[in-house]
Design a protein around this motif. Structure first.
Motif, PDB file in Angstrom:
ATOM      1  N   PRO A  96      49.178  29.764  45.226  1.00 14.40           N
ATOM      2  CA  PRO A  96      50.402  30.514  44.899  1.00 14.40           C
ATOM      3  C   PRO A  96      51.683  29.716  45.116  1.00 14.40           C
ATOM      4  O   PRO A  96      52.632  29.842  44.337  1.00 14.40           O
ATOM      5  CB  PRO A  96      50.318  31.725  45.840  1.00 14.40           C
ATOM      6  N   GLN A  97      51.715  28.887  46.166  1.00 12.63           N
ATOM      7  CA  GLN A  97      52.942  28.136  46.438  1.00 12.63           C
ATOM      8  C   GLN A  97      53.205  27.038  45.403  1.00 12.63           C
ATOM      9  O   GLN A  97      54.318  26.500  45.333  1.00 12.63           O
ATOM     10  CB  GLN A  97      52.916  27.525  47.841  1.00 12.63           C
TER      11      GLN A  97
ATOM     12  N   MET B 278      52.757  27.676  42.158  1.00 12.89           N
ATOM     13  CA  MET B 278      52.922  28.381  40.896  1.00 12.89           C
ATOM     14  C   MET B 278      54.234  28.012  40.200  1.00 12.89           C
ATOM     15  O   MET B 278      54.291  27.818  38.988  1.00 12.89           O
ATOM     16  CB  MET B 278      52.874  29.890  41.150  1.00 12.89           C
TER      17      MET B 278
ATOM     18  N   SER C 257      44.809  34.620  35.624  1.00 12.00           N
ATOM     19  CA  SER C 257      45.240  34.070  36.910  1.00 12.00           C
ATOM     20  C   SER C 257      44.320  34.534  38.030  1.00 12.00           C
ATOM     21  O   SER C 257      44.033  35.724  38.153  1.00 12.00           O
ATOM     22  CB  SER C 257      46.669  34.502  37.236  1.00 12.00           C
TER      23      SER C 257
ATOM     24  N   ALA D 263      45.268  33.443  41.117  1.00  7.50           N
ATOM     25  CA  ALA D 263      46.173  33.129  42.220  1.00  7.50           C
ATOM     26  C   ALA D 263      46.528  34.399  42.986  1.00  7.50           C
ATOM     27  O   ALA D 263      47.016  35.368  42.398  1.00  7.50           O
ATOM     28  CB  ALA D 263      47.435  32.455  41.700  1.00  7.50           C
TER      29      ALA D 263
ATOM     30  N   THR E 183      50.348  36.931  43.130  1.00  2.00           N
ATOM     31  CA  THR E 183      51.292  36.776  42.025  1.00  2.00           C
ATOM     32  C   THR E 183      51.066  37.900  41.023  1.00  2.00           C
ATOM     33  O   THR E 183      50.015  37.960  40.388  1.00  2.00           O
ATOM     34  CB  THR E 183      51.105  35.409  41.334  1.00  2.00           C
TER      35      THR E 183
ATOM     36  N   ALA F 264      55.315  38.595  37.103  1.00  2.00           N
ATOM     37  CA  ALA F 264      55.766  37.205  37.245  1.00  2.00           C
ATOM     38  C   ALA F 264      55.319  36.372  36.048  1.00  2.00           C
ATOM     39  O   ALA F 264      56.061  35.497  35.563  1.00  2.00           O
ATOM     40  CB  ALA F 264      55.223  36.605  38.546  1.00  2.00           C
ATOM     41  N   PHE F 265      54.117  36.651  35.564  1.00  2.00           N
ATOM     42  CA  PHE F 265      53.617  35.917  34.402  1.00  2.00           C
ATOM     43  C   PHE F 265      54.299  36.388  33.119  1.00  2.00           C
ATOM     44  O   PHE F 265      54.572  35.588  32.217  1.00  2.00           O
ATOM     45  CB  PHE F 265      52.098  36.065  34.296  1.00  2.00           C
TER      46      PHE F 265
ATOM     47  N   ARG G 202      45.097  39.461  35.420  1.00  2.00           N
ATOM     48  CA  ARG G 202      45.174  39.073  36.833  1.00  2.00           C
ATOM     49  C   ARG G 202      43.828  39.347  37.479  1.00  2.00           C
ATOM     50  O   ARG G 202      43.250  40.429  37.316  1.00  2.00           O
ATOM     51  CB  ARG G 202      46.278  39.861  37.545  1.00  2.00           C
TER      52      ARG G 202
ATOM     53  N   ALA H 128      53.815  40.305  47.338  1.00  2.00           N
ATOM     54  CA  ALA H 128      54.050  40.538  45.914  1.00  2.00           C
ATOM     55  C   ALA H 128      55.524  40.813  45.621  1.00  2.00           C
ATOM     56  O   ALA H 128      56.031  40.465  44.546  1.00  2.00           O
ATOM     57  CB  ALA H 128      53.193  41.698  45.414  1.00  2.00           C
TER      58      ALA H 128
ATOM     59  N   GLY I  18      57.834  39.402  47.219  1.00  2.00           N
ATOM     60  CA  GLY I  18      58.567  38.174  47.479  1.00  2.00           C
ATOM     61  C   GLY I  18      59.354  38.222  48.755  1.00  2.00           C
ATOM     62  O   GLY I  18      60.268  37.439  48.985  1.00  2.00           O
TER      63      GLY I  18
END
Length: 270
Positions: A72-73, A75, A94, A96, A99, A103-104, A116, A268, A270
């Protein structure tokens, strides 16, 4: 792997660590031609380089699927490199953690099919379970995503992304709970006089065997527990400790799942 679309147009695997390598091995075992796979990874293993897949080569013009398996970091660095493939019928999958679909969609556009997925670490040995969900544009891509992810274990479709945090709490983080149980079960054996190596062997094989029995048996876990618990016997003595409503598993494990679910929601956001 019977998917002529992927074989013809190609599959891009972005990130090929333990999880990515396990998926790649499963796809190749199921008949996906290595020449149909493009791997992008800053430090590909010798095994990956020997598969015959395209490694860190120019990507195909119109891949069928791009599977995102970076941490994830990473991404933020990875997504701009593939953003140009958004807005068409390339399917983004994804694996990951943490995320969200939004976000995508922000990176690729809402019209892009995005799936996802939340696998867990036993996927690295083909014994995982993966939860999947998709954005509105990706609902028709769930069959393809399920086929790809079934290479490393069971696949379950969620009602929606709102269930993903709870899945994280149960199966995503769950293997670590079991690993800690093995640690502490072995420590209990050592405290009762067993050598460390022998106690760890007993704990590992017991947990693995019980899990396999739970998967294969027709009875549910509660009945399996009853089957091995003789009245006033040794197992009952232990279960009286483990099943205590205040200090045992009935309180402890739901609190652990709740904590992981809560943290998943926080990440999620953030």
């Amino acid at each position: 792997m019977k998917d002529s679309r992927i074989a013809a147009r190609g599959l891009v695997l972005l990130g090929c660590g333990k999880m990515g390598s396990a998926m790649l091995a499963g796809w190749l075992d199921r008949g996906l031609p290595a020449a149909s796979v493009w791997v992008q990874d800053p430090a590909p293993s010798p095994w990956v380089q020997a598969t015959g897949a395209h490694v860190n080569a120019d990507l195909p013009a119109d891949p069928a699927v791009i599977l995102i398996a970076v941490k994830p970091q990473m991404m933020g660095n990875a997504l701009p490199d593939i953003a140009a493939f958004g807005g068409g019928d390339t399917v983004f999958v994804s694996v990951a953690a943490g995320t969200p679909l939004s976000a995508f969609e922000n990176a690729f556009g809402q019209a892009t099919p995005i799936v996802r997925a939340m696998p867990n670490t036993p996927a690295a040995v083909g014994r995982g379970i993966t939860a999947i969900c998709a954005n509105d544009a990706g609902q028709g891509a769930l069959d393809e995503a399920e086929m790809l992810l079934s290479a490393v274990g069971d696949v379950v479709r969620l009602e929606g992304e709102h269930q993903m945090d709870a899945v994280t709490g149960v199966s995503g983080s769950g293997p670590a709970y079991v690993f800690h149980m093995i640690e502490t079960l072995a420590a209990g054996g050592v405290a009762q006089g067993l050598p460390e190596d022998l106690a760890l062997q007993f704990a590992k094989v017991t947990v693995a065997g019980a899990g396999h029995l739970a998967m294969e048996a027709t009875e549910d876990p509660a009945q399996l527990r009853i089957n091995v618990t003789s009245p006033n016997g040794t197992t009952q003595a232990a279960l009286e400790v483990l099943m205590d409503e205040q200090t045992g598993f009935p309180s402890l494990l739901p609190r652990a799942v709740e904590a992981a679910t809560k943290r998943s929601k926080e990440l999620a956001r953030g």
